[in-house]
Structures are given as C-alpha cells and as structure tokens.
Design a protein around this motif. Structure first.
Motif, short mmCIF file in Angstrom:
data_model
loop_
_atom_site.label_atom_id
_atom_site.label_comp_id
_atom_site.label_asym_id
_atom_site.label_seq_id
_atom_site.Cartn_x
_atom_site.Cartn_y
_atom_site.Cartn_z
N GLU A 54 0.82 -1.20 0.00
CA GLU A 54 0.00 0.00 0.00
C GLU A 54 0.86 1.26 0.00
OE1 GLU A 54 -3.29 0.29 -0.45
OE2 GLU A 54 -3.12 -1.85 -0.85
N GLU A 55 2.02 1.20 0.64
CA GLU A 55 2.93 2.35 0.66
C GLU A 55 3.54 2.57 -0.73
OE1 GLU A 55 4.40 2.17 5.32
OE2 GLU A 55 5.55 1.12 3.77
N GLN A 56 3.82 1.50 -1.45
CA GLN A 56 4.33 1.63 -2.82
C GLN A 56 3.33 2.40 -3.69
OE1 GLN A 56 4.90 -2.47 -3.87
NE2 GLN A 56 6.96 -2.59 -2.98
N VAL A 115 4.40 10.93 -6.16
CA VAL A 115 5.42 11.30 -7.15
C VAL A 115 4.74 11.75 -8.44
CG1 VAL A 115 7.31 10.44 -8.58
CG2 VAL A 115 7.22 9.83 -6.16
N ALA A 116 3.70 11.02 -8.86
CA ALA A 116 2.99 11.38 -10.09
C ALA A 116 2.27 12.72 -9.94
CB ALA A 116 2.00 10.28 -10.46
N GLU A 117 1.69 12.96 -8.76
CA GLU A 117 0.92 14.19 -8.54
C GLU A 117 1.80 15.43 -8.48
OE1 GLU A 117 -2.10 16.18 -5.20
OE2 GLU A 117 -1.49 14.07 -5.03
N TYR A 127 3.93 3.22 -10.97
CA TYR A 127 4.09 2.35 -9.81
C TYR A 127 5.57 2.27 -9.43
CZ TYR A 127 3.07 -1.67 -6.75
OH TYR A 127 2.92 -2.50 -5.67
N VAL A 128 5.84 2.12 -8.15
CA VAL A 128 7.20 1.95 -7.63
C VAL A 128 7.22 0.67 -6.81
CG1 VAL A 128 8.97 2.90 -6.12
CG2 VAL A 128 7.62 4.43 -7.57
N TYR A 129 8.20 -0.18 -7.04
CA TYR A 129 8.26 -1.45 -6.32
C TYR A 129 9.70 -1.95 -6.27
CZ TYR A 129 8.81 -3.88 -10.82
OH TYR A 129 9.28 -4.33 -12.02
N ILE A 174 14.15 12.12 -5.34
CA ILE A 174 12.78 12.45 -4.99
C ILE A 174 12.02 11.20 -4.53
CG2 ILE A 174 10.54 13.09 -5.99
CD1 ILE A 174 12.12 15.18 -7.65
N ILE A 175 12.13 10.12 -5.31
CA ILE A 175 11.43 8.88 -4.95
C ILE A 175 11.95 8.33 -3.63
CG2 ILE A 175 11.01 6.49 -5.65
CD1 ILE A 175 11.00 7.45 -8.55
N SER A 176 13.26 8.46 -3.40
CA SER A 176 13.85 8.03 -2.13
C SER A 176 13.27 8.82 -0.96
CB SER A 176 15.37 8.23 -2.19
OG SER A 176 15.95 8.14 -0.91
N LEU A 177 13.20 10.15 -1.10
CA LEU A 177 12.69 11.00 -0.03
C LEU A 177 11.20 10.74 0.23
CD1 LEU A 177 13.20 13.31 1.97
CD2 LEU A 177 12.63 14.92 0.13
N VAL A 178 10.41 10.64 -0.83
CA VAL A 178 8.98 10.39 -0.66
C VAL A 178 8.76 9.02 -0.01
CG1 VAL A 178 6.77 10.10 -1.86
CG2 VAL A 178 8.35 11.90 -2.58
#
Length: 226
Positions: A66-68, A75-77, A85-87, A114-118
């Motif tokens: 659910e966190e993914q 990130v998309a918004e 999707y990120v996995y 960015i993806i790391s921080l989010v």
C-alpha cells in the motif's frame, strides 16, 4: 513551535511548515538537526522527529504494498505524472504509464532522490522531517520548485539545512504566495538570525545568504516569529 538547543533558541508560529537552515560549512547546521533528532533539543510541543541524510534507494525496499502505491501517487501528482508504480524486485524499480519497467536509478539522480525521499516520508510518517545537506539531492530548478509545493502541502513540518541551492526554494514559496508558511534561520556557529522570506529576498537582491550568515556575530530572532 519552540526549538531550543545549545546554540539556538527560537519560537515559530504554528502556521510555519518549513524552516530553512542556511549557513556556511561548520556553521552548526548538522549539530542543530541532530540535537533535535536525538531528543536533546527542547521542542515545544514535543514532536516525532526523523532525520534523513543523503538519498538512499533502500528506503524504497522498506515499503509495503500500500505504501508503494502511495509513493507512486505522490510522485505522479507533484513531480512526474509518467510514474505509474514503484516497487522492488531485484532492485528498486519504477513502472511508467507507457509500461516501461526500469530501475529507479535509471530515472536520473534527481528523480531517484525524490522517490527516495517520498518513500522515507510515506514509510516513517514523521511529524517533523529533518533533511540534511539539501545539495546532495541534485535537483534541477523545476524539481526544486515542485519539492517546495510538495513539502508545504504535507501534514508534517520540515527543517532543511543547506549551504547553497536554496534560492529557488525561497523564490518558489514567494511565487506561491505562501511566505507565511516558511522561515529562514541563518547560522554562523553560536550566532544566528531568524528571518522571513521577504527579508531573505531583500538580502538576495545584493548578497548570497550564506555569505550574509558568515557576518552574523550575535543571536537575533529569539522572539516569536510571526
């Protein structure tokens, strides 16, 4: 919110969402954030504070399913609407809307950061996020602007330390007309000055804020900032 450490004693209005800590190397920025994180600083009210150093893709590996989905949505918004999707499989990966599937690291250092921080934020749910050395995130001007909007829209408060690369953040806050949600703390070892975005922009017309901080010789700003 009051922050009192061995070097700093400031009180921020409740509406302040972001505190930018600016100063040269050795000014005490890291010590300030670590005192807050390790609980040796007086925080009023006490908040669940977490610090993040350099970008780390292992944060993505800690995400539950659910966190993914939540990370991909944020990130998309706020940053890149091509992210679907990120996995994690053999390594952290991203699925794009055109169904391209690739390692997150191949999205570039800025987007990977960015993806790391989010991911860190979504997984840990801090009340107070402490970001060390903003320069290490290697964000271009556009993503720096997007990060400002993202941070101010979140339910938690954020403190970011920076030596440079802060100008775009400040200018974007002003452009969004959200000046009252941001304060700046300029540090020079045991001396500091608390200022508003408007005051910072006035200084930036003729001088770099890091250079300005190097000339601070006494604490200014212990009174409540509104």
């Amino acid at each position: 919110m009051r922050i009192k450490t061995s070097r700093v004693d400031i009180t921020l209005d409740d509406k302040v969402k972001l505190l930018l800590v600016i100063g040269p190397n050795g000014a005490g920025k890291t010590n300030l954030l670590e005192e807050i994180a390790f609980g040796t600083a007086l925080l009023d009210p006490h908040m669940y504070a977490l610090q993040v150093y350099e970008p780390d893709l292992s944060y993505i590996e800690e995400l539950r399913t659910e966190e993914q989905k939540e990370v991909a949505k944020l990130v998309a918004e706020y940053f890149d609407d091509s992210i679907l999707y990120v996995y994690t499989a053999d390594e952290p990966r991203a699925l794009l809307k055109d169904l391209t599937d690739l390692p997150v690291r191949k999205l570039g250092r800025g987007m990977s950061s960015i993806i790391s921080l989010v991911s860190f934020i979504v997984h840990n749910r801090p009340e107070l996020l402490l970001v060390h050395d903003f320069e290490q995130y290697s964000l271009d001007a556009v993503n720096t602007q997007k990060l400002a909007r993202f941070i101010l829209d979140q339910p938690f408060k954020t403190i970011i330390s920076a030596t440079s690369n802060y100008a775009i953040l400040i200018e974007e806050v002003a452009a969004m007309d959200r000046d009252d949600e941001v304060m700046l703390l300029l540090m020079n070892r045991s001396a500091y000055e608390l200022m508003t975005v408007e005051e910072a922009l006035d200084i930036m017309d003729y001088e770099n804020l890091t250079q300005f901080a190097m000339r601070i010789r006494e604490a200014k700003g212990s009174e409540q900032a509104k």
